[in-house]
Design a protein around this motif. Structure first.
Motif, PDB file in Angstrom:
ATOM      1  N   GLY A 118       0.817  -1.216   0.000  1.00  0.00           N
ATOM      2  CA  GLY A 118       0.000   0.000   0.000  1.00  0.00           C
ATOM      3  C   GLY A 118       0.846   1.259   0.000  1.00  0.00           C
ATOM      4  O   GLY A 118       0.550   2.223  -0.711  1.00  0.00           O
ATOM      5  N   VAL A 119       1.928   1.243   0.781  1.00  0.00           N
ATOM      6  CA  VAL A 119       2.836   2.392   0.826  1.00  0.00           C
ATOM      7  C   VAL A 119       3.512   2.573  -0.521  1.00  0.00           C
ATOM      8  O   VAL A 119       3.609   3.683  -1.048  1.00  0.00           O
ATOM      9  CB  VAL A 119       3.887   2.225   1.949  1.00  0.00           C
ATOM     10  CG1 VAL A 119       4.964   3.296   1.855  1.00  0.00           C
ATOM     11  CG2 VAL A 119       3.220   2.260   3.314  1.00  0.00           C
ATOM     12  N   ALA A 120       3.978   1.477  -1.110  1.00  0.00           N
ATOM     13  CA  ALA A 120       4.657   1.541  -2.412  1.00  0.00           C
ATOM     14  C   ALA A 120       3.724   2.099  -3.484  1.00  0.00           C
ATOM     15  O   ALA A 120       4.103   2.990  -4.252  1.00  0.00           O
ATOM     16  CB  ALA A 120       5.170   0.157  -2.805  1.00  0.00           C
ATOM     17  N   LYS A 121       2.494   1.590  -3.532  1.00  0.00           N
ATOM     18  CA  LYS A 121       1.543   2.067  -4.546  1.00  0.00           C
ATOM     19  C   LYS A 121       1.151   3.518  -4.331  1.00  0.00           C
ATOM     20  O   LYS A 121       0.995   4.281  -5.290  1.00  0.00           O
ATOM     21  CB  LYS A 121       0.321   1.166  -4.571  1.00  0.00           C
ATOM     22  CG  LYS A 121       0.610  -0.181  -5.201  1.00  0.00           C
ATOM     23  CD  LYS A 121      -0.604  -1.067  -5.233  1.00  0.00           C
ATOM     24  CE  LYS A 121      -0.235  -2.388  -5.897  1.00  0.00           C
ATOM     25  NZ  LYS A 121      -1.270  -3.381  -5.769  1.00  0.00           N
ATOM     26  N   CYS A 122       0.990   3.909  -3.069  1.00  0.00           N
ATOM     27  CA  CYS A 122       0.659   5.301  -2.758  1.00  0.00           C
ATOM     28  C   CYS A 122       1.792   6.221  -3.218  1.00  0.00           C
ATOM     29  O   CYS A 122       1.555   7.273  -3.806  1.00  0.00           O
ATOM     30  CB  CYS A 122       0.415   5.462  -1.261  1.00  0.00           C
ATOM     31  SG  CYS A 122       0.012   7.144  -0.759  1.00  0.00           S
ATOM     32  N   SER A 123       3.025   5.812  -2.980  1.00  0.00           N
ATOM     33  CA  SER A 123       4.191   6.602  -3.397  1.00  0.00           C
ATOM     34  C   SER A 123       4.241   6.765  -4.909  1.00  0.00           C
ATOM     35  O   SER A 123       4.562   7.841  -5.416  1.00  0.00           O
ATOM     36  CB  SER A 123       5.479   5.937  -2.909  1.00  0.00           C
ATOM     37  OG  SER A 123       5.480   5.861  -1.507  1.00  0.00           O
ATOM     38  N   GLU A 124       3.920   5.687  -5.611  1.00  0.00           N
ATOM     39  CA  GLU A 124       3.903   5.752  -7.072  1.00  0.00           C
ATOM     40  C   GLU A 124       2.787   6.659  -7.570  1.00  0.00           C
ATOM     41  O   GLU A 124       2.985   7.471  -8.473  1.00  0.00           O
ATOM     42  CB  GLU A 124       3.765   4.352  -7.649  1.00  0.00           C
ATOM     43  CG  GLU A 124       5.006   3.499  -7.414  1.00  0.00           C
ATOM     44  CD  GLU A 124       4.799   2.027  -7.727  1.00  0.00           C
ATOM     45  OE1 GLU A 124       3.861   1.697  -8.487  1.00  0.00           O
ATOM     46  OE2 GLU A 124       5.566   1.214  -7.204  1.00  0.00           O
ATOM     47  N   ARG A 125       1.598   6.533  -6.961  1.00  0.00           N
ATOM     48  CA  ARG A 125       0.461   7.358  -7.369  1.00  0.00           C
ATOM     49  C   ARG A 125       0.749   8.841  -7.164  1.00  0.00           C
ATOM     50  O   ARG A 125       0.378   9.688  -7.978  1.00  0.00           O
ATOM     51  CB  ARG A 125      -0.780   6.949  -6.561  1.00  0.00           C
ATOM     52  CG  ARG A 125      -2.019   7.779  -6.831  1.00  0.00           C
ATOM     53  CD  ARG A 125      -3.240   7.281  -6.060  1.00  0.00           C
ATOM     54  NE  ARG A 125      -3.042   7.040  -4.659  1.00  0.00           N
ATOM     55  CZ  ARG A 125      -3.060   7.977  -3.703  1.00  0.00           C
ATOM     56  NH1 ARG A 125      -3.255   9.248  -4.024  1.00  0.00           N
ATOM     57  NH2 ARG A 125      -2.889   7.662  -2.438  1.00  0.00           N
TER      58      ARG A 125
END
Length: 143
Positions: free
Chosen positions: A91-98
Protein backbone atom coordinates in the motif's frame (compact mmCIF):
# COMPACT_ATOMS: atom_id res chain seq x y z
CA UNK A 1 1.39 30.04 -16.09
CA UNK A 2 1.08 26.47 -14.85
CA UNK A 3 2.77 25.75 -11.52
CA UNK A 4 5.33 22.92 -11.75
CA UNK A 5 4.51 19.60 -10.10
CA UNK A 6 6.18 19.40 -6.69
CA UNK A 7 6.91 15.84 -5.67
CA UNK A 8 6.11 15.07 -2.03
CA UNK A 9 8.14 13.06 0.45
CA UNK A 10 6.30 9.96 1.64
CA UNK A 11 6.80 8.56 5.12
CA UNK A 12 5.33 5.20 6.14
CA UNK A 13 4.21 4.87 9.73
CA UNK A 14 3.01 2.11 12.01
CA UNK A 15 2.96 4.59 14.94
CA UNK A 16 5.97 2.92 16.60
CA UNK A 17 8.92 4.82 18.07
CA UNK A 18 11.16 4.06 15.06
CA UNK A 19 8.35 5.29 12.77
CA UNK A 20 8.12 8.54 14.74
CA UNK A 21 11.86 9.08 14.38
CA UNK A 22 11.58 8.41 10.65
CA UNK A 23 8.70 10.89 10.45
CA UNK A 24 10.86 13.51 12.17
CA UNK A 25 13.56 12.97 9.54
CA UNK A 26 11.01 13.05 6.71
CA UNK A 27 9.52 16.26 8.09
CA UNK A 28 12.92 17.94 8.28
CA UNK A 29 13.72 16.85 4.71
CA UNK A 30 10.35 18.09 3.41
CA UNK A 31 10.87 21.43 5.10
CA UNK A 32 14.41 21.69 3.74
CA UNK A 33 13.42 21.03 0.11
CA UNK A 34 10.15 22.96 0.32
CA UNK A 35 7.67 20.18 -0.36
CA UNK A 36 4.84 18.53 1.50
CA UNK A 37 5.07 15.38 3.58
CA UNK A 38 2.58 12.56 3.02
CA UNK A 39 2.25 10.35 6.09
CA UNK A 40 1.02 6.90 5.05
CA UNK A 41 -0.36 4.16 7.28
CA UNK A 42 -1.23 0.78 5.83
CA UNK A 43 -4.07 -1.28 7.27
CA UNK A 44 -3.27 -4.96 6.88
CA UNK A 45 -5.99 -6.71 4.86
CA UNK A 46 -4.22 -10.02 4.31
CA UNK A 47 -7.05 -11.92 5.97
CA UNK A 48 -9.55 -10.57 3.44
CA UNK A 49 -11.25 -8.36 5.98
CA UNK A 50 -14.99 -8.06 5.33
CA UNK A 51 -16.03 -4.62 4.13
CA UNK A 52 -18.10 -3.90 7.26
CA UNK A 53 -14.95 -4.22 9.44
CA UNK A 54 -12.97 -1.75 7.33
CA UNK A 55 -14.79 1.23 8.85
CA UNK A 56 -13.89 0.05 12.37
CA UNK A 57 -10.23 -0.40 11.45
CA UNK A 58 -10.09 3.04 9.88
CA UNK A 59 -11.91 4.45 12.89
CA UNK A 60 -9.22 3.10 15.22
CA UNK A 61 -6.22 4.19 13.15
CA UNK A 62 -7.46 7.51 11.74
CA UNK A 63 -7.25 9.45 15.06
CA UNK A 64 -3.72 8.17 15.70
CA UNK A 65 -2.66 9.12 12.16
CA UNK A 66 -4.26 12.55 12.53
CA UNK A 67 -2.46 13.12 15.85
CA UNK A 68 0.91 12.17 14.34
CA UNK A 69 0.29 14.51 11.39
CA UNK A 70 -0.63 17.33 13.79
CA UNK A 71 2.60 16.73 15.72
CA UNK A 72 4.63 16.99 12.51
CA UNK A 73 2.80 20.16 11.39
CA UNK A 74 4.19 21.90 14.48
CA UNK A 75 7.55 21.99 12.69
CA UNK A 76 5.99 24.15 9.97
CA UNK A 77 5.76 21.53 7.23
CA UNK A 78 2.61 20.78 5.21
CA UNK A 79 1.42 17.25 6.07
CA UNK A 80 -1.16 15.12 4.26
CA UNK A 81 -2.41 11.84 5.78
CA UNK A 82 -3.23 8.68 3.81
CA UNK A 83 -4.75 5.41 5.02
CA UNK A 84 -4.11 2.59 2.55
CA UNK A 85 -5.29 -1.01 2.46
CA UNK A 86 -3.91 -4.29 1.25
CA UNK A 87 -0.57 -5.46 2.56
CA UNK A 88 0.92 -2.41 4.33
CA UNK A 89 4.24 -2.31 2.44
CA UNK A 90 2.47 -2.75 -0.91
CA UNK A 91 0.00 0.00 0.00
CA UNK A 92 2.84 2.39 0.83
CA UNK A 93 4.66 1.54 -2.41
CA UNK A 94 1.54 2.07 -4.55
CA UNK A 95 0.66 5.30 -2.76
CA UNK A 96 4.19 6.60 -3.40
CA UNK A 97 3.90 5.75 -7.07
CA UNK A 98 0.46 7.36 -7.37
CA UNK A 99 1.77 10.57 -5.77
CA UNK A 100 4.98 10.50 -7.84
CA UNK A 101 6.92 10.86 -4.59
CA UNK A 102 10.49 12.07 -4.68
CA UNK A 103 11.51 10.05 -1.63
CA UNK A 104 10.21 7.36 0.73
CA UNK A 105 11.29 7.42 4.37
CA UNK A 106 10.63 4.33 6.48
CA UNK A 107 11.64 3.51 10.05
CA UNK A 108 13.12 0.12 10.78
CA UNK A 109 12.35 -1.76 13.97
CA UNK A 110 15.88 -3.14 14.01
CA UNK A 111 14.93 -6.81 14.08
CA UNK A 112 17.60 -9.40 14.70
CA UNK A 113 19.05 -11.43 11.85
CA UNK A 114 16.88 -14.53 12.43
CA UNK A 115 13.64 -12.58 12.89
CA UNK A 116 14.34 -10.48 9.78
CA UNK A 117 15.16 -13.63 7.79
CA UNK A 118 11.93 -15.36 8.88
CA UNK A 119 9.54 -12.40 8.82
CA UNK A 120 11.27 -10.00 6.49
CA UNK A 121 11.24 -6.25 6.92
CA UNK A 122 8.52 -3.90 5.72
CA UNK A 123 11.22 -1.33 4.95
CA UNK A 124 13.09 -3.85 2.79
CA UNK A 125 9.90 -4.92 1.00
CA UNK A 126 9.06 -1.29 0.22
CA UNK A 127 12.57 -0.75 -1.13
CA UNK A 128 12.28 -3.86 -3.28
CA UNK A 129 8.80 -3.22 -4.66
CA UNK A 130 8.29 0.54 -4.88
CA UNK A 131 8.96 1.92 -8.32
CA UNK A 132 10.02 5.18 -6.70
CA UNK A 133 12.61 3.37 -4.58
CA UNK A 134 14.10 1.66 -7.60
CA UNK A 135 14.46 4.82 -9.67
CA UNK A 136 15.37 7.45 -7.08
CA UNK A 137 16.52 7.40 -3.47
CA UNK A 138 15.67 5.32 -0.44
CA UNK A 139 16.40 6.38 3.13
CA UNK A 140 16.12 4.02 6.05
CA UNK A 141 16.18 5.22 9.64
CA UNK A 142 17.28 2.51 12.07
CA UNK A 143 16.03 2.21 15.63
Amino acid sequence: MKRPHVQPIVCATDFSEPAQRAANVASALAKRVGTRLVLVHGIDERGEIPQHYWKNLCGQDRPVLDAEAARLRESGVEVQEELVGGVPDDGVAKCSERLDARLIVVGSAGKGTVERWVLGSAAERIAETALIARRRYYWRVRA
